[in-house]
Enzyme design. Structure first.
Site, mmCIF file in Angstrom:
data_model
loop_
_atom_site.group_PDB
_atom_site.id
_atom_site.type_symbol
_atom_site.label_atom_id
_atom_site.label_comp_id
_atom_site.label_asym_id
_atom_site.label_seq_id
_atom_site.Cartn_x
_atom_site.Cartn_y
_atom_site.Cartn_z
ATOM 1 N NE ARG A 52 -19.017 7.610 26.953
ATOM 2 C CZ ARG A 52 -18.474 6.498 26.709
ATOM 3 N NH1 ARG A 52 -17.979 5.800 28.158
ATOM 4 N NH2 ARG A 52 -17.598 5.826 26.338
ATOM 5 C CG HIS A 247 -12.623 -7.942 30.823
ATOM 6 N ND1 HIS A 247 -13.520 -7.347 31.901
ATOM 7 C CD2 HIS A 247 -12.587 -6.733 30.070
ATOM 8 C CE1 HIS A 247 -12.983 -6.068 31.362
ATOM 9 N NE2 HIS A 247 -12.900 -5.679 30.211
ATOM 10 C CE LYS A 278 -11.885 -3.274 34.094
ATOM 11 N NZ LYS A 278 -11.411 -2.841 31.996
ATOM 12 C CB THR A 308 4.180 8.180 42.420
ATOM 13 O OG1 THR A 308 4.475 9.781 42.186
ATOM 14 C CG2 THR A 308 4.328 7.763 43.533
ATOM 15 C CB THR A 393 -18.283 1.940 25.301
ATOM 16 O OG1 THR A 393 -17.422 3.434 26.530
ATOM 17 C CG2 THR A 393 -17.870 0.722 26.304
HETATM 18 C C1 LIG Z 1 -10.970 -2.738 32.163
HETATM 19 C C2 LIG Z 1 -9.510 -2.757 30.522
HETATM 20 C C3 LIG Z 1 -8.727 -2.329 30.737
HETATM 21 C C4 LIG Z 1 -7.947 -1.344 31.630
HETATM 22 O O1 LIG Z 1 -7.675 -1.701 32.759
HETATM 23 P P1 LIG Z 1 -7.848 -0.625 33.676
HETATM 24 O O2 LIG Z 1 -7.287 -1.148 35.191
HETATM 25 O O3 LIG Z 1 -9.229 -0.476 34.402
HETATM 26 O O4 LIG Z 1 -7.228 0.656 33.616
HETATM 27 C C5 LIG Z 1 -7.248 -2.694 29.291
HETATM 28 N N1 LIG Z 1 -7.705 -4.237 28.494
HETATM 29 C C6 LIG Z 1 -9.210 -4.186 28.729
HETATM 30 C C7 LIG Z 1 -9.812 -5.632 27.647
HETATM 31 C C8 LIG Z 1 -10.150 -3.429 29.108
HETATM 32 O O5 LIG Z 1 -10.940 -3.939 29.105
#
Ligand SMILES: *Cc1c(COP(=O)(O)O)cnc(C)c1O
Length: 435
Positions: A52, A247, A278, A308, A393
């Protein structure tokens, strides 16, 4: 510190530098060549095309969805096409001004763990807001969605005696690691396959507590779980349901409450897990569930207790994002419109894409080296930044460009992307979909 008080101070042993001045050096001892181990494994990654390389970007607020890209040949402009800041909330006035205000009022750090002076009022308000969003009694926030999944599943799995966790084959790494760490028995059911889940649940000891862990929208293929059917089966077997809506929150359903809410089944899901990072554009994760369930996780989850809490500015920004997206449909509507426009353009150009029911436009390349090359050419020749998604991934042979249009992308941006992909499709001799 505490240990040195409890135990007599030893006259030999490591000093503060970590070296033991009294330790004899044996010529017979073979020193491990750690560097050789590191470089051999990195070389293997490179040979497979899976090494990467991070893009060094400045996502400038005044030019979104553009960024300055710092490369070996200097700085260039790129349009970002693969951000998980799906609605552009991270750089929106709503979120930035809420965070700025909190920053001025409270400063940067939260001051501690939730238990030790780190519970700021904005955390309390945020948990209340998230509980309301999902129609649950309570919510609990974590420092990330990853930690929310990891901590909650590992706590449930380890503290409910005899639990079996049934995990969808395509679940996110954070759920897989949490389940593994719990030490609970695990069964993997075929992705989105309700019959296989039913069969596996039937194989569990009838008296065993069972948890079904799955996602609503899978982020790499953009496909959606049959949530109602999974709830039917789970209920029939007396299982708890754990749903990752990372998502989907902010993006789907009434007030952006997610896909379970859109399908009218959120009340049947025991625990809904989401992220603030997200569509909500900040940082942090959470679960929403019954008061008792949240209290249980709050009381026993190591990943909640011993770290924290979120900075108040981040929590306040997230609170503003959730509130805004509960009240406004405009971002969601424009988001869906731009996604549809991109899909139509790709269809016209004969470029195959998957994830039809979602905002994730995955263009399969099926080769890690080609995938990276196409991504490089898009950036260097067209000012388009879309990262290659390779193993681990996604499974090997399913390498892809994962494109996430946002409400901030203009029609012209979309047309430019389609033209660029079309030109590359011919150049790289990739096969087109038959119209
Ligand atoms: C990105 C993701 C997470 C983790 O969320 P973060 O807030 O980025 O740590 C958990 N589950 C899925 C399916 C994800 O794509």
């Amino acid at each position: 510190m505490t240990h040195s008080r409890l135990w007599p101070v030893r006259s030999v042993g490591p000093d503060r530098s970590g070296q033991d001045p009294t330790a004899p050096r044996h010529d017979s001892v073979t020193a491990t060549d750690f560097d050789a181990i590191f470089s051999a494994q990195i070389r293997a990654l490179k040979d497979d095309g899976n090494y990467r390389i991070f893009a060094d970007l400045e996502r400038l607020r005044t030019r979104r969805p553009m960024a300055s890209s710092h490369g070996p040949d200097g700085v260039s402009d790129v349009t970002i096409w693969c951000s998980n800041d799906y609605l552009g909330m991270a750089q929106s006035e709503t979120v930035v001004s809420a965070a700025r205000e909190a920053l001025e009022r409270y400063g940067v750090g939260s001051g501690g763990t939730r238990n030790i002076s780190g519970t700021n009022h904005c955390h309390v308000l945020l948990e209340r807001e998230l509980a309301e969003l999902h129609g649950k009694e309570a919510a609990l926030i974590f420092t990330s969605g990853y930690i929310a999944n990891w901590s909650t599943l590992s706590t449930l799995g380890s503290r409910i005696p005899g639990t079996v966790i049934l995990s969808d084959a395509a679940n996110h790494a954070s759920m897989i690691q949490g389940i593994r760490h719990s030490g609970a028995a695990k069964m993997i059911f075929r992705h989105n396959d309700v019959r296989d889940l039913d069969k596996k649940l039937a194989e569990c000891p009838p008296e065993a507590p069972k948890i079904v862990a799955f996602e609503s929208l899978y982020s790499m293929d953009g496909d959606i779980a049959p949530i109602a059917e999974i709830c039917d089966v789970a209920e029939r077997h007396g299982a708890m349901t754990y749903l990752d809506e990372v998502h989907a929150v902010g993006l789907y359903g009434p007030e952006g409450a997610g896909i379970a809410a859109r399908e009218g089944v959120a009340d049947r899901v025991t625990i809904i897990e989401g992220t603030l990072a997200k569509a909500f554009g900040c940082l942090g994760g959470y679960i929403a569930a019954s008061r008792l369930c949240c209290d249980f996780v709050r009381s026993f989850a190591s990943g909640f207790i011993f770290t924290t809490s979120l900075p108040p500015a981040v929590a306040s920004g997230a609170l503003a994002a959730v509130r805004h997206l509960r009240a406004s449909d405009e971002e969601r509507r424009r988001h869906q419109r731009q996604v549809a426009r991109l899909r139509r353009g790709l269809d016209r150009a004969g470029i195959p894409h998957i994830g039809e029911d979602s905002h994730i436009v995955a263009v399969l390349i099926k080769d890690p080296v080609k995938c990276r090359q196409i991504s490089d050419i898009l950036r260097d020749d067209y000012g388009i930044y879309v990262t290659p998604i390779n193993y681990p991934t996604v499974p090997k042979g399913t390498e892809r460009l994962r494109i996430t249009p946002s409400p901030l992308h203009s029609d012209r941006d979309i047309d430019h992307l389609v033209r660029a992909l079309s030109a590359l499709w011919s150049q790289c001799a990739l096969s087109r979909a038959v119209a």
